[in-house]
Scaffold this motif. Structure first.
Motif, PDB file in Angstrom:
ATOM      1  N   ASP A   1     -46.363 -35.380 -18.245  1.00 13.51           N
ATOM      2  CA  ASP A   1     -45.087 -34.660 -18.304  1.00 13.51           C
ATOM      3  C   ASP A   1     -45.327 -33.153 -18.195  1.00 13.51           C
ATOM      4  O   ASP A   1     -44.611 -32.450 -17.460  1.00 13.51           O
ATOM      5  CB  ASP A   1     -44.353 -34.998 -19.605  1.00 13.51           C
ATOM      6  N   THR A   2     -46.335 -32.657 -18.881  1.00 15.82           N
ATOM      7  CA  THR A   2     -46.686 -31.234 -18.798  1.00 15.82           C
ATOM      8  C   THR A   2     -47.075 -30.857 -17.368  1.00 15.82           C
ATOM      9  O   THR A   2     -46.628 -29.830 -16.839  1.00 15.82           O
ATOM     10  CB  THR A   2     -47.848 -30.908 -19.764  1.00 15.82           C
ATOM     11  N   LEU A   3     -47.893 -31.697 -16.740  1.00 17.19           N
ATOM     12  CA  LEU A   3     -48.282 -31.440 -15.352  1.00 17.19           C
ATOM     13  C   LEU A   3     -47.078 -31.455 -14.417  1.00 17.19           C
ATOM     14  O   LEU A   3     -46.971 -30.623 -13.506  1.00 17.19           O
ATOM     15  CB  LEU A   3     -49.304 -32.474 -14.888  1.00 17.19           C
ATOM     16  N   LEU A   4     -46.160 -32.393 -14.633  1.00 16.27           N
ATOM     17  CA  LEU A   4     -44.957 -32.463 -13.798  1.00 16.27           C
ATOM     18  C   LEU A   4     -44.118 -31.200 -13.928  1.00 16.27           C
ATOM     19  O   LEU A   4     -43.580 -30.695 -12.933  1.00 16.27           O
ATOM     20  CB  LEU A   4     -44.116 -33.680 -14.169  1.00 16.27           C
ATOM     21  N   ASN A   5     -44.000 -30.686 -15.144  1.00 12.15           N
ATOM     22  CA  ASN A   5     -43.241 -29.446 -15.348  1.00 12.15           C
ATOM     23  C   ASN A   5     -43.895 -28.270 -14.631  1.00 12.15           C
ATOM     24  O   ASN A   5     -43.213 -27.468 -13.988  1.00 12.15           O
ATOM     25  CB  ASN A   5     -43.087 -29.140 -16.840  1.00 12.15           C
ATOM     26  N   LYS A   6     -45.212 -28.180 -14.711  1.00 14.48           N
ATOM     27  CA  LYS A   6     -45.929 -27.107 -14.021  1.00 14.48           C
ATOM     28  C   LYS A   6     -45.794 -27.252 -12.508  1.00 14.48           C
ATOM     29  O   LYS A   6     -45.585 -26.266 -11.790  1.00 14.48           O
ATOM     30  CB  LYS A   6     -47.407 -27.111 -14.414  1.00 14.48           C
ATOM     31  N   GLN A   7     -45.916 -28.483 -12.024  1.00 18.24           N
ATOM     32  CA  GLN A   7     -45.797 -28.732 -10.589  1.00 18.24           C
ATOM     33  C   GLN A   7     -44.378 -28.408 -10.120  1.00 18.24           C
ATOM     34  O   GLN A   7     -44.192 -27.858  -9.043  1.00 18.24           O
ATOM     35  CB  GLN A   7     -46.154 -30.185 -10.281  1.00 18.24           C
ATOM     36  N   GLY A   8     -43.393 -28.717 -10.938  1.00 21.64           N
ATOM     37  CA  GLY A   8     -42.008 -28.393 -10.600  1.00 21.64           C
ATOM     38  C   GLY A   8     -41.790 -26.899 -10.483  1.00 21.64           C
ATOM     39  O   GLY A   8     -41.110 -26.424  -9.570  1.00 21.64           O
ATOM     40  N   ARG A   9     -42.385 -26.144 -11.405  1.00 22.14           N
ATOM     41  CA  ARG A   9     -42.292 -24.676 -11.333  1.00 22.14           C
ATOM     42  C   ARG A   9     -42.981 -24.149 -10.078  1.00 22.14           C
ATOM     43  O   ARG A   9     -42.496 -23.227  -9.422  1.00 22.14           O
ATOM     44  CB  ARG A   9     -42.874 -24.034 -12.595  1.00 22.14           C
ATOM     45  N   LEU A  10     -44.122 -24.743  -9.728  1.00 20.32           N
ATOM     46  CA  LEU A  10     -44.829 -24.342  -8.511  1.00 20.32           C
ATOM     47  C   LEU A  10     -43.953 -24.578  -7.284  1.00 20.32           C
ATOM     48  O   LEU A  10     -43.836 -23.708  -6.421  1.00 20.32           O
ATOM     49  CB  LEU A  10     -46.149 -25.099  -8.365  1.00 20.32           C
ATOM     50  N   LEU A  11     -43.316 -25.744  -7.217  1.00 23.39           N
ATOM     51  CA  LEU A  11     -42.429 -26.041  -6.091  1.00 23.39           C
ATOM     52  C   LEU A  11     -41.301 -25.019  -6.004  1.00 23.39           C
ATOM     53  O   LEU A  11     -40.966 -24.539  -4.917  1.00 23.39           O
ATOM     54  CB  LEU A  11     -41.853 -27.456  -6.213  1.00 23.39           C
ATOM     55  N   ASP A  12     -40.722 -24.688  -7.145  1.00 25.43           N
ATOM     56  CA  ASP A  12     -39.644 -23.687  -7.173  1.00 25.43           C
ATOM     57  C   ASP A  12     -40.141 -22.331  -6.693  1.00 25.43           C
ATOM     58  O   ASP A  12     -39.465 -21.648  -5.912  1.00 25.43           O
ATOM     59  CB  ASP A  12     -39.057 -23.545  -8.579  1.00 25.43           C
ATOM     60  N   ASP A  13     -41.328 -21.942  -7.139  1.00 28.45           N
ATOM     61  CA  ASP A  13     -41.890 -20.644  -6.740  1.00 28.45           C
ATOM     62  C   ASP A  13     -42.219 -20.615  -5.248  1.00 28.45           C
ATOM     63  O   ASP A  13     -42.002 -19.599  -4.578  1.00 28.45           O
ATOM     64  CB  ASP A  13     -43.140 -20.322  -7.558  1.00 28.45           C
ATOM     65  N   ILE A  14     -42.743 -21.717  -4.716  1.00 30.33           N
ATOM     66  CA  ILE A  14     -43.035 -21.784  -3.284  1.00 30.33           C
ATOM     67  C   ILE A  14     -41.739 -21.680  -2.487  1.00 30.33           C
ATOM     68  O   ILE A  14     -41.664 -20.942  -1.501  1.00 30.33           O
ATOM     69  CB  ILE A  14     -43.814 -23.068  -2.924  1.00 30.33           C
ATOM     70  N   ASP A  15     -40.700 -22.411  -2.930  1.00 31.22           N
ATOM     71  CA  ASP A  15     -39.403 -22.341  -2.242  1.00 31.22           C
ATOM     72  C   ASP A  15     -38.862 -20.915  -2.233  1.00 31.22           C
ATOM     73  O   ASP A  15     -38.355 -20.437  -1.217  1.00 31.22           O
ATOM     74  CB  ASP A  15     -38.387 -23.269  -2.905  1.00 31.22           C
ATOM     75  N   GLU A  16     -38.979 -20.234  -3.355  1.00 27.88           N
ATOM     76  CA  GLU A  16     -38.493 -18.856  -3.452  1.00 27.88           C
ATOM     77  C   GLU A  16     -39.273 -17.936  -2.518  1.00 27.88           C
ATOM     78  O   GLU A  16     -38.685 -17.085  -1.830  1.00 27.88           O
ATOM     79  CB  GLU A  16     -38.607 -18.365  -4.896  1.00 27.88           C
ATOM     80  N   ALA A  17     -40.580 -18.109  -2.460  1.00 26.13           N
ATOM     81  CA  ALA A  17     -41.405 -17.290  -1.568  1.00 26.13           C
ATOM     82  C   ALA A  17     -41.043 -17.545  -0.111  1.00 26.13           C
ATOM     83  O   ALA A  17     -40.947 -16.603   0.692  1.00 26.13           O
ATOM     84  CB  ALA A  17     -42.888 -17.562  -1.809  1.00 26.13           C
TER      85      ALA A  17
END
Length: 88
Positions: free
Chosen positions: A57-73
């Motif tokens: 679950d912790t990894l999924l949350n981090k991966q979700g934030r990464l996806l959001d940051d990549i989308d923003e970039a």
């Protein structure tokens, strides 16, 4: 190797980076789906184990934030490309 190196314009470089980020996002999404499957197996599936479920679950949350940051970039770069194209 040739004596002349092709120097990319800033816009060309931004397009290349955007393309690479989109590819990274694709792989990150695939990784998220794999993590989700593992999380389900430990959370409610055949391998019920709250410790591992929590870790995934912790990894999924981090991966979700990464996806959001990549989308923003990607969005920011696409806006910069559009501005550069309009200026030229």
């Amino acid at each position: 190797m040739s004596d002349t190196e092709t120097v990319k314009t800033k816009t060309e470089y931004l397009r290349d980076v955007t393309s690479q980020l989109k590819e990274m996002r694709h792989y990150a999404q695939t990784n998220t789906e794999t993590l989700s499957a593992h999380w389900l197996a430990f959370d409610a599936g055949e391998y019920k184990d709250t410790e591992y479920a929590g870790r995934f679950d912790t990894l999924l949350n981090k991966q979700g934030r990464l996806l959001d940051d990549i989308d923003e970039a990607i969005q920011d770069l696409e806006i910069a490309i559009n501005h550069a194209e309009q200026e030229s």
